[in-house]
Design a protein around this motif. Sequence first.
Motif, PDB file in Angstrom:
ATOM      1  N   SER A  51      43.302  33.010  39.515  1.00  0.00           N
ATOM      2  CA  SER A  51      44.003  31.758  39.791  1.00  0.00           C
ATOM      3  C   SER A  51      44.287  31.620  41.282  1.00  0.00           C
ATOM      4  N   GLY A  52      43.924  30.491  41.843  1.00  0.00           N
ATOM      5  CA  GLY A  52      44.169  30.237  43.257  1.00  0.00           C
ATOM      6  C   GLY A  52      43.078  30.712  44.184  1.00  0.00           C
ATOM      7  N   VAL A  53      42.053  31.391  43.668  1.00  0.00           N
ATOM      8  CA  VAL A  53      40.944  31.867  44.508  1.00  0.00           C
ATOM      9  C   VAL A  53      39.860  30.794  44.543  1.00  0.00           C
ATOM     10  N   PRO A  54      39.598  30.191  45.708  1.00  0.00           N
ATOM     11  CA  PRO A  54      38.569  29.146  45.779  1.00  0.00           C
ATOM     12  C   PRO A  54      37.155  29.717  45.676  1.00  0.00           C
ATOM     13  N   TYR A  55      36.223  28.836  45.421  1.00  0.00           N
ATOM     14  CA  TYR A  55      34.816  29.226  45.215  1.00  0.00           C
ATOM     15  C   TYR A  55      34.281  30.011  46.398  1.00  0.00           C
ATOM     16  N   TRP A  56      34.503  29.502  47.605  1.00  0.00           N
ATOM     17  CA  TRP A  56      33.953  30.143  48.791  1.00  0.00           C
ATOM     18  C   TRP A  56      34.528  31.540  48.989  1.00  0.00           C
ATOM     19  N   GLN A  57      35.826  31.709  48.669  1.00  0.00           N
ATOM     20  CA  GLN A  57      36.444  33.021  48.829  1.00  0.00           C
ATOM     21  C   GLN A  57      35.876  34.012  47.817  1.00  0.00           C
ATOM     22  N   GLY A  58      35.567  33.514  46.628  1.00  0.00           N
ATOM     23  CA  GLY A  58      34.936  34.369  45.635  1.00  0.00           C
ATOM     24  C   GLY A  58      33.576  34.848  46.104  1.00  0.00           C
ATOM     25  N   ILE A  59      32.809  33.963  46.738  1.00  0.00           N
ATOM     26  CA  ILE A  59      31.496  34.349  47.264  1.00  0.00           C
ATOM     27  C   ILE A  59      31.649  35.418  48.335  1.00  0.00           C
ATOM     28  N   ILE A  82      26.945  56.355  44.362  1.00  0.00           N
ATOM     29  CA  ILE A  82      26.732  54.944  44.027  1.00  0.00           C
ATOM     30  C   ILE A  82      27.747  54.506  42.981  1.00  0.00           C
ATOM     31  N   GLY A  83      28.017  55.373  41.996  1.00  0.00           N
ATOM     32  CA  GLY A  83      29.049  55.060  41.009  1.00  0.00           C
ATOM     33  C   GLY A  83      30.411  54.891  41.655  1.00  0.00           C
ATOM     34  N   LEU A  84      30.741  55.766  42.597  1.00  0.00           N
ATOM     35  CA  LEU A  84      32.031  55.650  43.285  1.00  0.00           C
ATOM     36  C   LEU A  84      32.089  54.397  44.151  1.00  0.00           C
ATOM     37  N   ALA A  85      30.953  53.982  44.701  1.00  0.00           N
ATOM     38  CA  ALA A  85      30.927  52.734  45.482  1.00  0.00           C
ATOM     39  C   ALA A  85      31.265  51.543  44.590  1.00  0.00           C
ATOM     40  N   VAL A  86      30.770  51.562  43.345  1.00  0.00           N
ATOM     41  CA  VAL A  86      31.102  50.499  42.396  1.00  0.00           C
ATOM     42  C   VAL A  86      32.599  50.523  42.095  1.00  0.00           C
ATOM     43  N   ALA A  87      33.148  51.713  41.872  1.00  0.00           N
ATOM     44  CA  ALA A  87      34.585  51.821  41.627  1.00  0.00           C
ATOM     45  C   ALA A  87      35.383  51.310  42.824  1.00  0.00           C
ATOM     46  N   LEU A  88      34.915  51.652  44.013  1.00  0.00           N
ATOM     47  CA  LEU A  88      35.607  51.237  45.238  1.00  0.00           C
ATOM     48  C   LEU A  88      35.662  49.724  45.362  1.00  0.00           C
ATOM     49  N   GLU A  89      34.525  49.063  45.128  1.00  0.00           N
ATOM     50  CA  GLU A  89      34.529  47.608  45.291  1.00  0.00           C
ATOM     51  C   GLU A  89      35.382  46.937  44.208  1.00  0.00           C
ATOM     52  N   ILE A  90      35.425  47.511  43.007  1.00  0.00           N
ATOM     53  CA  ILE A  90      36.266  46.931  41.959  1.00  0.00           C
ATOM     54  C   ILE A  90      37.737  47.023  42.352  1.00  0.00           C
ATOM     55  N   LEU A  91      38.122  48.154  42.925  1.00  0.00           N
ATOM     56  CA  LEU A  91      39.518  48.319  43.336  1.00  0.00           C
ATOM     57  C   LEU A  91      39.905  47.329  44.428  1.00  0.00           C
ATOM     58  N   LEU A  92      38.944  46.919  45.253  1.00  0.00           N
ATOM     59  CA  LEU A  92      39.248  45.977  46.329  1.00  0.00           C
ATOM     60  C   LEU A  92      39.197  44.530  45.865  1.00  0.00           C
ATOM     61  N   ILE A  93      38.089  44.121  45.257  1.00  0.00           N
ATOM     62  CA  ILE A  93      37.917  42.697  44.942  1.00  0.00           C
ATOM     63  C   ILE A  93      38.123  42.372  43.474  1.00  0.00           C
ATOM     64  N   GLY A  94      38.370  43.396  42.659  1.00  0.00           N
ATOM     65  CA  GLY A  94      38.615  43.139  41.242  1.00  0.00           C
ATOM     66  C   GLY A  94      39.716  42.115  40.991  1.00  0.00           C
ATOM     67  N   PRO A  95      40.853  42.183  41.706  1.00  0.00           N
ATOM     68  CA  PRO A  95      41.907  41.184  41.479  1.00  0.00           C
ATOM     69  C   PRO A  95      41.504  39.761  41.871  1.00  0.00           C
ATOM     70  N   LEU A  96      40.423  39.603  42.636  1.00  0.00           N
ATOM     71  CA  LEU A  96      39.990  38.277  43.083  1.00  0.00           C
ATOM     72  C   LEU A  96      38.903  37.687  42.194  1.00  0.00           C
ATOM     73  N   THR A  97      37.892  38.508  41.894  1.00  0.00           N
ATOM     74  CA  THR A  97      36.723  37.997  41.164  1.00  0.00           C
ATOM     75  C   THR A  97      36.351  38.824  39.930  1.00  0.00           C
ATOM     76  N   GLY A  98      37.008  39.948  39.739  1.00  0.00           N
ATOM     77  CA  GLY A  98      36.607  40.869  38.689  1.00  0.00           C
ATOM     78  C   GLY A  98      35.692  41.957  39.205  1.00  0.00           C
ATOM     79  N   GLY A  99      35.187  41.793  40.425  1.00  0.00           N
ATOM     80  CA  GLY A  99      34.346  42.833  41.033  1.00  0.00           C
ATOM     81  C   GLY A  99      33.020  43.023  40.334  1.00  0.00           C
ATOM     82  N   SER A 100      32.306  41.958  40.098  1.00  0.00           N
ATOM     83  CA  SER A 100      31.027  42.050  39.385  1.00  0.00           C
ATOM     84  C   SER A 100      29.934  42.656  40.253  1.00  0.00           C
ATOM     85  N   VAL A 101      29.677  42.079  41.410  1.00  0.00           N
ATOM     86  CA  VAL A 101      28.611  42.430  42.354  1.00  0.00           C
ATOM     87  C   VAL A 101      27.255  42.562  41.670  1.00  0.00           C
TER      88      VAL A 101
END
Length: 272
Positions: free
Chosen positions: A126-134, A166-185
């Motif tokens: 909620s509140g995250v615009p399209y461009w910020q999600g990208i 590589i698995g830890l890199a996925v975990a890392l990005e989820i911890l950072l952007i997960g609250p914004l987009t879910g961290g799909s990548v």
Amino acid sequence: MQTHLLRRLAAELVGTALLVLFGAGSVVATLTVGGGQLGYADLGFVALAFAIVVALVVHGFGPVSGAHINPAVSISLAVTRRFPWAEVGPYVAAQLVGGFVGGLLVVAAFGTDAVDLGMGATTLASGVPYWQGIVAEALGTFILLFAVMALAVDTRAPIGWAGLMIGLAVALEILLIGPLTGGSVNPARTFGPYLTLSVFGGDVPWSQYGVYVVGPLLGGIAAVLVYDLLALTRPAERAAAEASYTAETPSAPQPPGSPGSPAPTQAPTDQD
């Protein structure tokens, strides 16, 4: 179609299905025991689940298909000519189908309650615009492809660490952007739960899917180009750079008699 390619496509399909089953499925499991709520601490366990399944798939299917399990990985590697463009289409198709199969397996495990809980689908907060999600998805994919280049592509990488890192890199990005987009990548990771929700009548934010395609592609391509430019992954590039550096760096004075130094001048003797 060659049998070898069919086997690799099957590996990509199964690998992506496992990613969605145990990754997105962990979101459903967390919501099931948490009363429909997902806090940041819970996100840490989801990130761990993704890290483990990615590591297992990379170790298991890396020797078979490269274990891309992500369209952004296949396309980014093709941009730097490390993967044939002719196989990008089949790989992406196998990954998308695998994502859908993974979504179906989540429903098979949890029943239609998984649909009610959102199937672990990624959406903009909620509140995250399209461009910020990208931007967020691009940043998350950048660190993922950086890990792929450093641990799986670069020939100087230490052997045996690719899956874990590589698995830890996925975990890392989820911890950072997960609250914004879910961290799909990963367009396939988002596509699978979206299509499964559609099949079972769930509410699907298809209008947001572009975030999970554009962001990962931009971030992935940027990562491989930057890594190639700075790390000089190809042996010929490294040799040329080392030769250039040697030519531009003045040699330090060497003591007489050392290899490459002028022969010492002999003093005259009584016999001259």
